[in-house]
Design a protein around this motif. Sequence first.
Motif, mmCIF file in Angstrom:
data_model
loop_
_atom_site.group_PDB
_atom_site.id
_atom_site.type_symbol
_atom_site.label_atom_id
_atom_site.label_comp_id
_atom_site.label_asym_id
_atom_site.label_seq_id
_atom_site.Cartn_x
_atom_site.Cartn_y
_atom_site.Cartn_z
ATOM 1 N N ASP A 117 0.859 -1.197 0.000
ATOM 2 C CA ASP A 117 0.000 0.000 0.000
ATOM 3 C C ASP A 117 0.886 1.235 0.000
ATOM 4 O O ASP A 117 1.659 1.452 0.944
ATOM 5 N N HIS A 148 -2.458 2.260 9.208
ATOM 6 C CA HIS A 148 -3.051 1.000 9.675
ATOM 7 C C HIS A 148 -2.041 -0.135 9.592
ATOM 8 O O HIS A 148 -1.154 -0.113 8.733
ATOM 9 N N THR A 197 1.269 0.925 7.820
ATOM 10 C CA THR A 197 1.473 2.077 6.941
ATOM 11 C C THR A 197 1.595 3.333 7.784
ATOM 12 O O THR A 197 1.080 3.418 8.890
ATOM 13 N N GLU A 200 0.807 7.320 6.673
ATOM 14 C CA GLU A 200 0.263 7.991 5.501
ATOM 15 C C GLU A 200 -0.338 9.352 5.838
ATOM 16 O O GLU A 200 -1.535 9.585 5.646
ATOM 17 N N GLU A 228 2.338 8.001 1.419
ATOM 18 C CA GLU A 228 2.158 6.771 2.202
ATOM 19 C C GLU A 228 3.230 5.739 1.862
ATOM 20 O O GLU A 228 3.475 5.459 0.694
HETATM 21 CO CO CO Z 1 -3.018 2.691 3.692
#
Ligand code: CO
Length: 271
Positions: free
Chosen positions: A118, A181, A212, A214, A245
């Motif tokens: 991500d 998260h 992450t 972000e 991120e």
């Molecule tokens: Co994310």
Amino acid sequence: MRNEQHKGRLTRDGIRIHDRADFAGMHTAGELAARILDEVADHVFPGQTTGEIDRMIEEKVRDAGARSATIGYKGYQHASCISVNHVVCHGIPGEKRLKEGDILNIDVTVIVDGWYGDTSRMFVAGKLSRKAERLIQVTHDSLMVGIEAVRPGNTFGDIGHAIQSFVEGNRMSVVRDFCGHGLGRVFHAPPNVLHYGRAGTGPVLEEGMFFTIEPMVNLGRPETKVLADDWTAVTRDKSLSAQFEHSVGVTAEGCEIFTLSPAGRFHPTWG
Ligand code: CO
Ligand code: MF3
Ligand code: CO
């Protein structure tokens, strides 16, 4: 049969501790997401539509033999979120054309062999204005300052505090309504990674945690609202917003970033 989906222990805060082999899976997934963003960079220009950029991303995910984590996620139908100007996050790609000087965040999450990568970063259509450049620089640097606080023994509050003090020291504001998260073999797992907070608070970081960071940063006030489409989050005061991120994993020494740009194009004014 042993369930290979979810191995390893959970901390008391419900945060999964991964092993060394798991880092390899995350590097593969993270690198693909980052490479896809490298490749779309040349397709961001005035007159382009965000829908066309999203279709290119969807095709690249498919060509890599991976899956998009966002298509079908809570009813979301696209391979990316594209958030233009005062859109904070979760912008839905569409047929509106980018204008000269628009700034946009493109956020891509892929699944490779079950692992989630991500990442998002900022792009500009045409020439960057001075104030947008400053916003993008501060937002980028706030993520890096947060990443520098990632090491065993520090807390999640240390990460949030580092980001918030940096951003507010530059007279900009940190969005409170969305957070980073945990991730791994799932998209969104504990903990909530806040981009603000007090040093020494929150769960203690341990080797093997994946999450992450972000941060979303606004030139004006931090408040956001979600539009009637139930996704698009915008600044209430319509001020410009930016976000970067990375997905990271905690090591004994600090952390590894899974979503480094293979082409060195994470920051829009580089390369
Ligand atoms: Co994310
Ligand atoms: N990639 C986003 C994040 O950073 C989540 C997007 S969910 C979607 O967590 F459904 F809006 F795509
Ligand atoms: Co994302």
